[in-house]
Design an enzyme around this catalytic site. Structure first.
Site, PDB file in Angstrom:
ATOM      1  N   PHE A   1      41.458  45.741  29.535  1.00  0.00           N
ATOM      2  CA  PHE A   1      41.376  46.622  30.826  1.00  0.00           C
ATOM      3  C   PHE A   1      41.030  48.111  30.390  1.00  0.00           C
ATOM      4  O   PHE A   1      41.231  49.006  31.116  1.00  0.00           O
ATOM      5  CB  PHE A   1      42.669  46.740  31.580  1.00  0.00           C
ATOM      6  CG  PHE A   1      43.287  45.053  31.991  1.00  0.00           C
ATOM      7  CD1 PHE A   1      42.488  44.504  33.023  1.00  0.00           C
ATOM      8  CD2 PHE A   1      44.195  44.422  31.473  1.00  0.00           C
ATOM      9  CE1 PHE A   1      42.945  43.307  33.627  1.00  0.00           C
ATOM     10  CE2 PHE A   1      44.458  43.247  31.695  1.00  0.00           C
ATOM     11  CZ  PHE A   1      43.747  42.615  32.696  1.00  0.00           C
ATOM     12  N   LEU A   2      40.598  48.179  29.151  1.00  0.00           N
ATOM     13  CA  LEU A   2      40.400  49.515  28.529  1.00  0.00           C
ATOM     14  C   LEU A   2      39.261  50.445  29.670  1.00  0.00           C
ATOM     15  O   LEU A   2      38.360  49.638  29.910  1.00  0.00           O
ATOM     16  CB  LEU A   2      40.159  49.712  27.327  1.00  0.00           C
ATOM     17  CG  LEU A   2      38.897  49.147  26.674  1.00  0.00           C
ATOM     18  CD1 LEU A   2      37.726  49.702  26.934  1.00  0.00           C
ATOM     19  CD2 LEU A   2      39.056  48.747  25.126  1.00  0.00           C
TER      20      LEU A   2
ATOM     21  N   LYS B   1      41.023  39.865  35.722  1.00  0.00           N
ATOM     22  CA  LYS B   1      39.899  41.022  35.198  1.00  0.00           C
ATOM     23  C   LYS B   1      38.947  41.069  36.127  1.00  0.00           C
ATOM     24  O   LYS B   1      38.941  42.355  36.435  1.00  0.00           O
ATOM     25  CB  LYS B   1      39.322  40.470  33.839  1.00  0.00           C
ATOM     26  CG  LYS B   1      38.374  41.498  33.385  1.00  0.00           C
ATOM     27  CD  LYS B   1      38.813  42.697  33.299  1.00  0.00           C
ATOM     28  CE  LYS B   1      37.913  43.924  32.766  1.00  0.00           C
ATOM     29  NZ  LYS B   1      37.205  44.015  31.271  1.00  0.00           N
TER      30      LYS B   1
ATOM     31  N   CYS C   1      30.735  47.957  33.441  1.00  0.00           N
ATOM     32  CA  CYS C   1      31.698  47.020  33.761  1.00  0.00           C
ATOM     33  C   CYS C   1      31.670  46.603  35.243  1.00  0.00           C
ATOM     34  O   CYS C   1      31.308  45.602  35.928  1.00  0.00           O
ATOM     35  CB  CYS C   1      33.185  47.419  33.455  1.00  0.00           C
ATOM     36  SG  CYS C   1      33.338  47.104  31.480  1.00  0.00           S
TER      37      CYS C   1
HETATM   38  C1  UDX Z   1      36.333  50.207  34.360  1.00  0.00           C
HETATM   39  C2  UDX Z   1      37.910  49.949  34.590  1.00  0.00           C
HETATM   40  O1  UDX Z   1      38.484  51.038  35.104  1.00  0.00           O
HETATM   41  C3  UDX Z   1      38.706  49.208  33.369  1.00  0.00           C
HETATM   42  O2  UDX Z   1      40.074  48.836  33.670  1.00  0.00           O
HETATM   43  C4  UDX Z   1      37.722  48.142  32.757  1.00  0.00           C
HETATM   44  O3  UDX Z   1      38.428  47.531  31.644  1.00  0.00           O
HETATM   45  C5  UDX Z   1      36.507  48.334  32.868  1.00  0.00           C
HETATM   46  O4  UDX Z   1      35.837  48.927  33.710  1.00  0.00           O
HETATM   47  P1  UDX Z   1      35.264  51.985  32.975  1.00  0.00           P
HETATM   48  O5  UDX Z   1      33.892  51.428  33.041  1.00  0.00           O
HETATM   49  O6  UDX Z   1      35.462  52.821  31.896  1.00  0.00           O
HETATM   50  O7  UDX Z   1      36.338  51.185  33.407  1.00  0.00           O
HETATM   51  O8  UDX Z   1      35.249  53.231  34.208  1.00  0.00           O
HETATM   52  P2  UDX Z   1      36.115  53.695  35.215  1.00  0.00           P
HETATM   53  O9  UDX Z   1      37.025  54.823  34.732  1.00  0.00           O
HETATM   54  O10 UDX Z   1      36.875  52.819  36.029  1.00  0.00           O
HETATM   55  O11 UDX Z   1      35.067  54.231  36.111  1.00  0.00           O
HETATM   56  C6  UDX Z   1      34.004  53.500  36.625  1.00  0.00           C
HETATM   57  C7  UDX Z   1      33.051  54.466  37.629  1.00  0.00           C
HETATM   58  O12 UDX Z   1      33.621  54.612  38.743  1.00  0.00           O
HETATM   59  C8  UDX Z   1      32.559  55.765  37.013  1.00  0.00           C
HETATM   60  O13 UDX Z   1      31.200  55.738  37.149  1.00  0.00           O
HETATM   61  C9  UDX Z   1      33.375  56.790  37.637  1.00  0.00           C
HETATM   62  O14 UDX Z   1      32.749  57.992  37.758  1.00  0.00           O
HETATM   63  C10 UDX Z   1      33.567  56.024  39.371  1.00  0.00           C
HETATM   64  N1  UDX Z   1      34.531  56.663  40.054  1.00  0.00           N
HETATM   65  C11 UDX Z   1      35.851  56.260  39.412  1.00  0.00           C
HETATM   66  C12 UDX Z   1      34.326  57.213  41.196  1.00  0.00           C
HETATM   67  O15 UDX Z   1      33.011  57.333  41.505  1.00  0.00           O
HETATM   68  N2  UDX Z   1      35.445  57.326  41.881  1.00  0.00           N
HETATM   69  C13 UDX Z   1      36.746  57.228  41.579  1.00  0.00           C
HETATM   70  O16 UDX Z   1      37.638  57.792  42.274  1.00  0.00           O
HETATM   71  C14 UDX Z   1      37.043  56.804  40.111  1.00  0.00           C
END
Ligand code: UDX
Length: 437
Positions: free
Chosen positions: A144-145, A203, A259
């Site tokens: 879940f990283l 997941k 992801c």
């Molecule tokens: C995600 C999941 O959080 C993680 O648990 C999984 O293992 C992999 O996918 P990640 O892709 O690293 O992680 O990014 P994350 O921090 O979840 O952000 C995803 C996207 O959502 C980013 O583009 C971020 O900018 C956007 N986002 C996030 C928003 O637009 N609004 C928010 O409130 C939060």
């Protein structure tokens, strides 16, 4: 314990280094020679805070190779290869299938194969037959990283999920993985044991929920835009309800990365195959709302400036999120391309992702209308507007009075609702947020 990690991308490379940090002897295997050479030299092939340090600190316990035969030495084998999106939206299983096929000749009876890749539900059951025929055990242990926090999330996860086969082999798998994660479990990390299908679903369900939360607040932003409401104040107010929570309610240009977008599309495709497509119909809306936000930013620029031909626009951000150089399905990069296609001259700045973005801009045939730089001050010179597309700290903390003398027109569009709007207005800028009057 001797461990192999097959696939050394964002997930696998960080997992390998983290397992070495836990004291294991780790072998990272990848087909990409350049990536392996870089990791073997202790140089991270991508930007991830804390990862370089981990590579250097654990160099004695870490070895990277392209040779699958080296896995014969290990007892536990993590599968951490990618499952990219196929043309029809489903998850492409080529790399997972190839990793398992390549590994099988080197497995010994009693070995444990641990799937970490995000896969369509039913995959572990399908793969377990060939793993079991070599005397080894298969289990699924999704990851879940978050990028930008990958090291912290791997070494101090908020939970560990074990998808186990039934019977004695399940008990054996549990005992082996417990000893791999002994130091993590000692920190009282919750460990949840379930069957294969549940672990695979955990997941994609988690990522679908997060994507839904973001698209929910972006749908509210669309309503706010036509009613004069303010989506940030709305998110703050509903976020105080602990059943809802404030996290992942930041409206803006939506989610991207390697992801969330591909996982929700892969989940929809799998549900269709299983005859329960209707159950995930809402995820199609989640995807559609998300993509609309990227178009909305360009509309806001046009509302303010009129036709974009001959206009010069700075875009701050290329990576899909801050503290990453990952441009996969990046909303920021889509916006750069859409502004350029609408006739603007774009100068895009990102502290880490301008290198990775260059290839894609060239491939899109936009090299003559898009300039890439690491320096956001430089990008602002003589522009008609600044669009903030990734919330890097250096952008959020920027002093607008230092930017005002550089631009030719004081217009800022805050695609991530992250700037101090009062300070930008006080410096003479017209400020436009997303979903905020
Ligand atoms: C995600 C999941 O959080 C993680 O648990 C999984 O293992 C992999 O996918 P990640 O892709 O690293 O992680 O990014 P994350 O921090 O979840 O952000 C995803 C996207 O959502 C980013 O583009 C971020 O900018 C956007 N986002 C996030 C928003 O637009 N609004 C928010 O409130 C939060």
């Amino acid at each position: 314990m001797k461990i192999s990690v097959i696939g050394c991308g964002y997930l696998g490379a960080v997992h390998a280094a983290s397992m070495a940090e836990l004291g294991h002897q780790v072998l990272g295997i990848d087909v990409d020679e350049a990536k392996v050479a870089s990791l073997q030299r202790g140089v991270a092939p991508f930007h991830e805070p804390g990862f370089d340090d981990l590579l250097v600190k654990n160099a004695q316990r870490l070895y990277f190779t392209t040779d699958m035969a080296a896995a014969a030495d290990a007892k536990v084998h993590f599968i951490a290869v990618g499952t990219p999106q196929s043309a029809d939206g489903s998850a492409d299983m080529t790399y997972v299938n190839a990793a398992i096929e390549g590994l099988i000749p080197y497995l010994s009876p009693g070995d444990l194969v641990v799937g970490k890749s995000t896969v369509p539900v039913g995959t572990a059951q399908r793969l377990s037959e060939s793993v079991v025929s070599s005397g080894a055990i298969l289990m699924w242990n999704p990851e879940f990283l978050r990028e930008g926090f990958a090291v912290e999330d791997t070494l101090s996860p908020d939970r560990l999920v074990y998808g186990l086969p039934e019977g004695e082999s399940g008990d054996a798998a549990l005992a082996i993985l417990d000893s791999v994660y002994e130091l993590i479990l000692a920190k009282q990390t919750p460990r949840l044991v379930m069957n294969f299908a549940t672990a695979e679903l955990v997941k994609v369900a988690a990522n679908s929920f997060l994507a839904t939360k973001i698209s929910f607040i972006n749908a509210m932003a669309e309503i706010a835009e036509v009613t004069g409401a303010n989506v940030t104040e709305l998110a703050d107010a509903i976020g105080h309800d602990s059943r809802i929570g404030r996290r992942f309610l930041n409206a803006g240009i939506g989610f991207g990365g390697g992801c969330l977008p591909k996982d929700i599309r892969g989940f929809v495709a799998r549900a269709e195959e299983l005859g329960v497509g209707q159950s995930l119909d809402f995820l199609r809306s989640v995807d559609a709302i998300n993509l609309r936000r990227r178009a909305r930013v360009v509309d806001v620029v046009i509302e303010e400036l009129g036709a974009l031909a001959g206009k010069k626009i700075a875009v701050w951000g290329l990576a899909f999120k801050p503290d990453s150089d990952d441009i996969r399905d990046s909303p920021a990069l889509d916006i750069v391309e859409n502004l350029a296609r609408a006739g603007a001259r774009v100068i895009a700045a990102d502290p880490q992702a301008s290198g990775p973005a260059r290839k894609r801009i060239e491939h899109a045939g936009l090299a003559s209308s898009v300039t890439l730089t690491d320096d956001h001050h430089e990008s602002a010179r003589g522009v008609d507007a600044i669009v903030v597309a990734t919330e890097w700290n250096v952008f959020c903390e920027e002093d607008p009075t230092a930017i005002a003398p550089l631009v030719s027109n004081k217009l800022v569009i805050d695609g991530r609702n992250t700037l101090d709007s009062k300070a930008w207005k006080a410096a003479g800028f017209t400020y436009r947020g997303m979903g905020r009057s």
